[in-house]
Enzyme design. Structure first.
Site, mmCIF file in Angstrom:
data_model
loop_
_atom_site.group_PDB
_atom_site.id
_atom_site.type_symbol
_atom_site.label_atom_id
_atom_site.label_comp_id
_atom_site.label_asym_id
_atom_site.label_seq_id
_atom_site.Cartn_x
_atom_site.Cartn_y
_atom_site.Cartn_z
ATOM 1 N N GLU A 85 45.980 62.692 -0.865
ATOM 2 C CA GLU A 85 46.457 62.192 -2.145
ATOM 3 C C GLU A 85 47.106 63.396 -2.844
ATOM 4 O OE1 GLU A 85 43.574 61.108 -5.122
ATOM 5 O OE2 GLU A 85 45.098 60.120 -6.357
ATOM 6 N N ARG A 111 32.685 66.013 6.377
ATOM 7 C CA ARG A 111 33.609 66.978 5.802
ATOM 8 C C ARG A 111 33.038 68.386 5.922
ATOM 9 N NH1 ARG A 111 33.987 64.460 0.405
ATOM 10 N NH2 ARG A 111 36.036 65.392 0.548
ATOM 11 N N LYS A 129 37.821 69.041 -5.032
ATOM 12 C CA LYS A 129 39.035 69.213 -5.832
ATOM 13 C C LYS A 129 38.672 69.389 -7.300
ATOM 14 C CE LYS A 129 42.525 66.692 -3.186
ATOM 15 N NZ LYS A 129 43.354 65.477 -3.157
#
Length: 565
Positions: A32, A258, A268
């Site tokens: 994204e 992850r 983020k």
RNA sequence: AGGGGCGUCGUCAAGCGGUAAGACACAGGUUUUUGGUGCCUGCAUGCGUAGGUUCGAAUCCUACCGCCCCUGCCA
């Protein structure tokens, strides 16, 4: 040697032998564009592009840009730059979920026509209430049984901009009593009168992730849609949309854990916070695990790829020791970095029996690991700088370096012996006076006499002044994000994560290096020119990583180590 | 009325019923004109726990225990 496949490679290999997907493998990396890429993304990039390469398939770069309020072109550009830098090429296969807005809209219409989706007028708060809880089933929305015609009418008008943001949504009609909350009539379209970075004002309704992602995969012919563990609960939804609709292919979603790295943060949101609160200098601060930060720090794409290879791919949550990353960059740079001499904390040495005014050019090896990198000449003179750490007036037994009475080697130059020191009023040593042995030119003695250590040095007269930034781990806590002691991660920044040295002295050859190629400052570590802040008259070098240092380890001066459990 | 995952060395991670790979870290030794590099050696009688099946179990079965994720009109 037996090749070990990770569980995803194994699944794909099984699909191939079973003849599924017509023998094709097509993956995608779907960021994204709402932030910069970090080393966790590198794991995903290496995985997705690696899978395509391994199985002779294709990997798309697809921007998942369905939420215009958070996304910007700046991020699109940086993401492309970072993926390219990492060494992957998506060729023509650059896509945007926003490319599919029309087709996704048509899919939504089909869902409505099939009685599988409805327009819901509940407020956001009501929707949450109707959704129930983890323990309780949800309740059906009062708008759940609207007619197809009414839904069609309302949805069309949503699109045409007739309704305010938040006033209505389109929902999939699935099961408000499902144990999986994602299946309790999830929202698939919301109204947002927001300009999109690519489609501008064309749309005022935007699809939600669950609806857009899987269908975008299907549109692109993705066979294996790799994502992280938190999306496991979404897989039934992913499959549901694809089952309800006529799609070119039926991709399968596969989840992996992850990356978590010790002594840093990866989310983020947290990275954004560090940048916004000016706790770091920006997204490319060399202490950050962002790809732009790592690049500025001097990490190479090869080292990062190698790291991603070594950490493996699995489903269990894990915390990779940052020492492994450091190992990867040392391993790479040891092979490719040219060696130079640089004195970071200068201490003047005068060689009393060396002729005043004389300058000799001594030959030095550029890289002992790679003869093809050749040799260079380094100027030597009567007055030199050596490292303050390399001299000690009252040295302990194990200190091999310069100390009164002891002979050491100056790399590629001569053996010198410390005769006496000069101090200022505070008693700080300002100059060390030595004598040299002319017979040891080049650094070896004809009589075979041994010295305990070799020092790097720079001649005063030809030295280039420079600034050097010594970077270390950003946090002093191995797991800052856990906030185990209740302290927020932002309060755990390692006070020694950045140490700026203004008065460093470099050998002249260092004047002509570029930021393209990392260098080794002998005995100190790997460094890279900081392109952003260097000036012609004052270069700035960033320390990528220190050399391993058994002496420092034994002599105590240690940085934070992972705590023993 | 809950659903979905995961537990193998300090940290990652192989293992797919035949007797615990590898890497990092760590500890020794050796080579060395970088206290770097290289090379050698050591490092799980043990696989979350307890039972069971089997000639044989980290792998199969059962029950427990622990950890992670899920109640955005974010992705």
């Amino acid at each position: 040697m037996i090749e070990r496949l990770n569980f995803i490679q194994q699944r794909i290999a099984d699909d191939l032998t079973a003849g599924r997907n017509c023998g094709l493998v097509h993956t995608r990396f779907p960021p994204e564009p709402n932030g910069y890429l970090h080393i966790g993304h590198a794991k995903s990039i290496c995985l997705n592009f690696g899978l395509a390469r391994k199985f002779s398939g294709v990997c798309n770069l697809r921007f998942d840009d369905t939420n215009p309020s958070k996304e910007e072109v700046e991020y699109v550009d940086s993401i492309k730059e970072d993926v390219k830098w990492l060494g992957f090429d998506w060729g023509e296969n650059e896509f945007f979920a926003s490319d599919y807005f029309s087709r996704l809209y048509d899919y939504a219409i089909q869902l409505i026509e099939a009685g599988k989706a409805y327009v819901c007028d509940l407020t956001p708060v009501e929707i949450r209430e109707y959704r129930g809880s983890l323990q309780e089933p949800g309740r059906n929305s009062p708008y759940r049984e609207r007619s197809v015609a009414e839904n069609l009418d309302l949805f069309t008008r949503m699109r045409s901009g007739e309704f305010a943001d938040g006033s209505r949504v389109l929902r999939a009609k699935i099961d408000m009593a499902s144990g999986n909350i994602n299946l309790r009539d999830p929202v698939i379209y919301r109204i947002a009168h927001v300009k999109h970075h690519r489609t501008g004002d064309k749309w005022c309704i935007y699809p939600m992730y669950d609806f857009a992602h899987g269908l975008s995969d299907a549109i692109e012919g993705i066979t294996h849609s790799i994502c992280t563990l938190e999306f496991q609960d979404h897989r039934p939804l992913y499959d549901w949309f694809i089952e309800q609709l006529e799609t070119p292919v039926k991709p399968q979603q596969i989840e992996f854990a992850r990356l978590n790295l010790s002594f840093t943060v990866m989310s983020k949101r947290k990275l954004m916070q560090l940048v916004d609160e000016n706790l770091v200098s920006g997204w490319n601060d060399p202490r950050l695990p962002t790809l732009s930060g790592l690049r500025r720090r001097g990490y190479t794409p090869a080292a990062i790829r190698n790291f991603c290879e070594r950490i493996g791919v699995a489903k269990r949550n894990s915390m990779v020791d940052v020492a492994l990353l450091e190992h990867a960059i040392r391993e790479d740079l040891n092979q490719r970095a040219a060696r130079y001499m640089a004195v970071l904390r200068p201490l003047k040495v005068v060689i009393e029996n060396y002729p005043e005014g004389r300058i000799e050019e001594l030959e030095a090896v550029n890289n002992p690991e790679d003869e093809s990198m050749g040799r260079r000449r380094v100027p030597f003179a009567r007055e030199l700088y050596v490292e303050q750490d390399d001299f000690m007036e009252d040295a302990p037994k194990k200190f091999f370096r310069l100390t009164p009475g002891r002979e050491v080697r100056l790399r590629y130059a001569y053996y010198i012996r410390c005769q006496r020191v000069e101090k200022d009023e505070q008693g700080v040593v300002t100059t060390v006076y030595c004598t040299y042995d002319p017979a040891t030119r080049g650094g070896s003695s004809p009589d075979g006499r041994k010295v305990k250590s070799t020092l790097h040095w720079v001649a005063v007269k030809t030295a280039i002044p420079a600034e050097v930034r010594l970077y270390d781990r950003l946090f002093s806590d191995p797991e800052p994000a856990a906030e185990k002691d209740g302290e927020p991660f932002s309060k755990k920044i390692n006070p020694d994560s950045l140490n700026v040295l203004e008065n460093c002295q470099l050998e002249p050859a260092l004047a002509s290096v570029s930021a393209k190629q990392a260098v080794q400052f002998e005995r100190l570590g790997y460094f890279i020119l900081d392109e952003q802040d260097s000036r012609r008259d004052k270069p700035v070098f960033n320390r990528t990583v220190t050399l391993r240092d058994n002496w420092a380890k034994k002599s105590g001066a240690r940085r934070a180590q992972p705590e023993k459990k």
